[in-house]
Design a protein around this motif. Structure first.
Motif, PDB file in Angstrom:
ATOM      1  N   ALA A 177       0.825  -1.207   0.000  1.00 13.38           N
ATOM      2  CA  ALA A 177       0.000   0.000   0.000  1.00 13.38           C
ATOM      3  C   ALA A 177       0.858   1.255   0.000  1.00 13.38           C
ATOM      4  O   ALA A 177       0.542   2.247  -0.663  1.00 13.38           O
ATOM      5  CB  ALA A 177      -0.931  -0.003   1.213  1.00 13.38           C
ATOM      6  N   TRP A 178       1.989   1.231   0.726  1.00 17.82           N
ATOM      7  CA  TRP A 178       2.861   2.405   0.781  1.00 17.82           C
ATOM      8  C   TRP A 178       3.460   2.699  -0.588  1.00 17.82           C
ATOM      9  O   TRP A 178       3.464   3.832  -1.056  1.00 17.82           O
ATOM     10  CB  TRP A 178       3.965   2.192   1.810  1.00 17.82           C
ATOM     11  N   ARG A 181       0.672   3.975  -3.008  1.00 14.05           N
ATOM     12  CA  ARG A 181      -0.185   5.068  -2.572  1.00 14.05           C
ATOM     13  C   ARG A 181      -0.184   6.172  -3.622  1.00 14.05           C
ATOM     14  O   ARG A 181       0.604   6.164  -4.542  1.00 14.05           O
ATOM     15  CB  ARG A 181       0.322   5.619  -1.240  1.00 14.05           C
ATOM     16  N   ASN A 342      -2.384   0.650 -10.814  1.00 14.49           N
ATOM     17  CA  ASN A 342      -2.558   1.527  -9.665  1.00 14.49           C
ATOM     18  C   ASN A 342      -3.588   2.604  -9.969  1.00 14.49           C
ATOM     19  O   ASN A 342      -3.432   3.380 -10.910  1.00 14.49           O
ATOM     20  CB  ASN A 342      -1.213   2.160  -9.282  1.00 14.49           C
ATOM     21  N   TRP A 417      -3.542   8.650   6.546  1.00 12.18           N
ATOM     22  CA  TRP A 417      -3.413   7.745   5.404  1.00 12.18           C
ATOM     23  C   TRP A 417      -4.356   6.573   5.619  1.00 12.18           C
ATOM     24  O   TRP A 417      -4.434   6.010   6.719  1.00 12.18           O
ATOM     25  CB  TRP A 417      -1.956   7.275   5.311  1.00 12.18           C
ATOM     26  N   ALA A 419      -4.313   3.509   4.849  1.00 13.89           N
ATOM     27  CA  ALA A 419      -3.743   2.215   5.217  1.00 13.89           C
ATOM     28  C   ALA A 419      -3.412   2.122   6.696  1.00 13.89           C
ATOM     29  O   ALA A 419      -3.080   1.033   7.189  1.00 13.89           O
ATOM     30  CB  ALA A 419      -2.495   1.924   4.392  1.00 13.89           C
ATOM     31  N   VAL A 450      -6.951  -1.229   0.439  1.00 11.97           N
ATOM     32  CA  VAL A 450      -5.688  -0.525   0.187  1.00 11.97           C
ATOM     33  C   VAL A 450      -4.651  -1.529  -0.301  1.00 11.97           C
ATOM     34  O   VAL A 450      -4.578  -2.646   0.215  1.00 11.97           O
ATOM     35  CB  VAL A 450      -5.161   0.206   1.452  1.00 11.97           C
ATOM     36  N   PRO A 451      -3.853  -1.148  -1.303  1.00  5.79           N
ATOM     37  CA  PRO A 451      -3.956   0.085  -2.078  1.00  5.79           C
ATOM     38  C   PRO A 451      -5.097   0.007  -3.084  1.00  5.79           C
ATOM     39  O   PRO A 451      -5.397  -1.077  -3.608  1.00  5.79           O
ATOM     40  CB  PRO A 451      -2.607   0.141  -2.804  1.00  5.79           C
TER      41      PRO A 451
END
Length: 819
Positions: A177-178, A181, A342, A417, A419, A450-451
């Motif tokens: 997820a990071w 993002r 994405n 955020w 997540a 997420v994501p």
């Protein structure tokens, strides 16, 4: 000399022995405590396993065992990273990374998430962990596990891997997820640029999406009666001059967990074509996610098969997995196929806070900060304790992420955020794996929080579709483009995200295909909720769309057509820039170099001299135009946002950005910059490759180094040489369909890649094809460590077998697991 030679041979022999000792057993039989029945594992010459079991628990336990066989060090490294515990392995050199990750608390969120998941998801996570631990207990010595552990033992002899647990798997989904993002960095970059330039000039660098030239993914439909209806017309039109609210972004202060390169290359392609346009009469689906290059690849190919598919054992799925996570992330089962790109919605905001001691200001009153202590163990050093402080918006990150700086008005920065809220994405993976039709697929997608991803779909009945899932916040106020005051409460997120039923979705579109390449999902004139405005600008999606339409016009499309589109290298901005370059007065050898571009079609093959020269010119154009006024962090890395910025500047030859503010009493105009860019590019290439322009090759500039994700960046050359591979010359470029990205700030080396490629043929799933960036094995010197890399670089694919007969026929190794 003779003694040294003998010593070198002995050391080489010892190294070979250690390396081979950790290679997995792939033939014969192994007893595995915890299994309820036997399991067969077939591997082809690429080392890709297909696992056959009679129960889901046995299936996922065997998957854990196989992942550990090939990739345990990678898994162990990942869980230490996601938990903020790298310093336990490597000492103080990774302490800053650990502080940042502890502050965000990925592992804490994963721990909170586990009890929220469905019972069967928790059961499968447990089974997977049992498989990993069965392998771990059978390999107690460092030399049995992998070469990395033998080397780590020299530095950190006391380290022993702990048992694997379900939270270790969940935490890796936070890492995914990071990396996927929305690009939070732009929020910081806007603020940094605004410190030097007026607001209107900052806006020039973030142009709106060109809807008039580049199609969004969804071209029809609107929200009607609280649901998205692809046939509905919007009741509220915002007008041609209206803009949708833009995404908030923050600095990429945490190192990429799915690679190490620039985030601007992160993206993906996927498209699906209905049987009305294919030779077989059934759909075709293509997918290639763009991530930072990594060795071993972030993906692991596998097949997970119940011997008899039934409600009790519903899995018969083949595709790309993450080592450390049970199930298949992208792939197909016997009835449906799916792919990801994405979506990139605005899912994170920076809130400026007014902190005084242990309190912060919020809605006119002082509130106490939420605090917790985090202890970070450091190999070879003392334990470090940090205090993490949070407001209602999230953790304060400015103390561990130096570029997230407070302002004169505030003294702290909080990150909100999506997540960091527990969710159900792990359950979505299993639901996707067993879905058998469009309705079940959408039900699974509703769990994928997420994501947020663009999901494309095709099934054996002939249906195709698209679904946008994800937890996407609704803001009370603001456009998300800049850090906002947290103390007023007026920019807070609403209690619930955009409802899943309102997210764009398309079933069997009239044109017979769907294309996604991180482009805009839907025109804001027909869709009111804020997704983001910070899409990719549609250069890849338009090229794919044009190639699909061309193929459809020529006749029926097949899998080879899909693969050829994936390998397309054309630079779609060349047609805009080259005609302007051609009109600039130019003398000297650069004029001869410019002639390379006269009949160039924009293709960026390995042997292309025009591609080498054009990309060198493009790099110079960006440097000469923007470096004088932009802070270093916000300078252009290249890519389609800068295509749009420069496209507009080309029509404004007197725009202030063309002027070099460092030259006194001189005002440069567009043609001055373009002339200098062409001359400087010629000189750069002549210095590197000689003055004979026909000898210039894009492949000599544009090369990929495969760097091991952990020890490959140790800084110790002999260690790096053990684990790194390459370089490999690769075609394509940033925002070509074959998206081998590079950063104009750093040179031409590849920094982002199609991390895998897949083409699924729904008429005969055994005719599907796939390729991984490197290989199945995580063991350096194993034959499958990077055996797919050269095929990948050439645009080739391997057979993606899935039926029992095809799997067994291709098997070169068979391992039986028994209770």
């Amino acid at each position: 000399m003779t003694v040294l030679l003998v010593l070198a041979l002995v050391l080489a022999g010892v190294l070979v022995l250690i390396v081979r000792q950790s290679f997995p057993q792939v033939d014969g039989s192994v007893r595995l405590s915890g299994l309820s029945g036997s399991v067969e594992i077939y591997r082809d010459k690429s080392g890709i396993p297909h696992i056959y079991a009679s129960s889901p628990d046995d299936l996922f336990m065997a998957q854990g065992y196989v992942h550990a066989q090939d990739r345990f060090y990678e898994m162990d490294f990942r869980r230490h990273m996601t938990a903020g515990r790298l310093s336990e392995l490597y000492g103080k050199s990774t302490l800053d990374t650990d502080k940042a990750l502890r502050t965000m608390g990925w592992r804490r969120v994963a721990e909170q998430e586990l009890p929220l998941l469905s019972e069967d998801t928790r059961e499968y996570l447990d089974a997977y962990a049992k498989g990993v631990n069965a392998w771990l207990s059978a390999n107690p010595n460092a030399s049995d596990r992998s070469l990395e552990y033998s080397i780590l033992k020299i530095q950190n002899g006391d380290y022993h891997p702990e048992p694997w647990g379900p939270v270790d798997s969940l935490a890796w989904l936070k890492a995914m997820a990071w990396d996927l993002r929305s690009n939070m960095e732009d929020e910081i970059d806007r603020a940094l640029i605004a410190a030097k330039l007026p607001r209107d000039r900052v806006e020039q660098l973030y142009p709106g999406y060109p809807f008039e030239r580049h199609s969004p993914i969804v071209t029809t439909g609107a929200i009607d009666r609280e649901r998205f209806d692809q046939e509905a017309e919007p009741r509220l039109r915002l007008g041609t001059g209206a803009v949708i609210q833009s995404a908030a972004r923050t600095l990429d202060a945490v190192p990429s967990t799915m690679g190490t390169a620039d985030r601007e290359g992160i993206g993906s392609n996927s498209w699906v074509i209905s049987g009305a346009h294919t030779k077989s009469g059934k759909p075709l689906l293509a997918n290639d996610p763009h991530l930072s290059p990594q060795l071993p690849s972030v993906w692991y190919q596998a097949g997970l098969h119940c011997r008899q598919v039934s409600p009790e054992c519903p899995y018969d799925v083949t595709g790309f997995t993450f080592s450390g996570v049970p199930g298949v992330i992208i792939g197909h089962n016997a009835k449906i196929s799916w792919g990801f790109t994405n979506l990139g919605p605005d899912v994170a905001d920076l809130f400026l806070e007014k902190v005084d001691g242990e309190t912060y200001l919020y809605r006119g009153e002082r509130r106490r900060l939420e605090t917790r202590k985090e202890q970070i163990k450091v190999a070879g050093g003392s334990t470090v304790t940090i205090t993490v402080r949070s407001t209602v918006h999230g953790p304060l990150i400015n103390e561990v992420m130096p570029d997230a700086k407070p302002t004169d008005e505030a003294n702290a920065v909080a990150l909100q955020w999506t997540a960091l809220t527990p969710g159900h994405t792990a359950s979505a993976i299993f639901a996707l794996n067993r879905a058998g039709d469009w309705a079940q697929f959408r039900s699974a997608a509703s769990l994928f929080e997420v994501p947020a991803q663009n999901l494309v779909y095709a099934d054996t009945s002939g249906k195709i579709g698209y679904q946008a899932p994800g937890r996407i916040p609704v803001r009370a106020k603001g456009d998300g483009r800049w850090p906002v005051p947290g103390w007023t409460g007026e920019y807070d997120w609403q209690p619930g995200p955009i409802p899943f039923e309102q997210l764009p979705s398309v079933e069997d579109p009239a044109e017979g295909f769907v294309v996604t390449a991180n482009n805009a999902v839907i025109d804001p004139s027909r869709y009111k909720p804020l997704l983001t405005e910070d899409w990719a600008y549609g250069y890849r999606s338009e090229r794919i769309r044009a190639l699909v339409e061309e193929a459809v016009g020529k006749g029926k499309v097949d899998a080879d057509t899909m693969s050829a589109i994936q390998a397309d290298t054309r630079n779609n901005f060349a047609a805009t820039l080259v005609p302007v370059l051609a009109k600039v007065d130019l003398a000297g050898p650069a004029k001869q170099a410019r002639e390379l571009l006269t009949s160039w079609d924009g293709s960026q093959g390995l042997d292309s001299a025009p591609a080498a020269y054009f990309n060198a010119v493009w790099r110079q154009v960006l440097a000469l135009t923007f470096h004088d006024e932009l802070p270093e962090q916000a300078r252009p890395a290249g890519g389609d946002r800068w295509y749009e910025v420069v496209r507009r500047l080309l029509d404004a030859p007197d725009d202030p950005f063309w002027d070099d503010v460092t030259t006194k009493n001189v005002t440069e105009r567009r043609d001055d910059v373009l002339r200098q860019a062409m001359a400087s590019a010629y000189q750069e290439l002549a210095d590197r490759f000689g003055e004979k322009i026909s000898d210039w090759r894009w492949g000599d500039l544009h090369q990929l180094d495969l760097v091991n994700g952990s020890l490959g960046t140790s800084g110790i050359a002999p260690v790096e040489a053990l684990f790194n591979r390459g370089p490999i010359a690769v075609p394509g470029g940033k925002d070509a369909v074959n998206a081998t990205g590079w950063n104009t700030q750093k040179g031409y080396a590849v920094t982002a890649v199609p991390s895998m490629r897949m083409v699924v043929d729904l008429s005969d799933l055994d005719k599907s094809q796939w390729i991984n960036l490197t290989g199945a094995s995580g063991h350096a010197f194993h034959e499958n460590y990077w055996d797919q890399a050269e095929i990948w670089a050439g645009g080739g694919l391997l057979p993606m077998r899935s039926s029992p007969d095809a799997v067994r026929k291709a098997a070169e190794h068979t391992l039986k697991l028994s209770p």
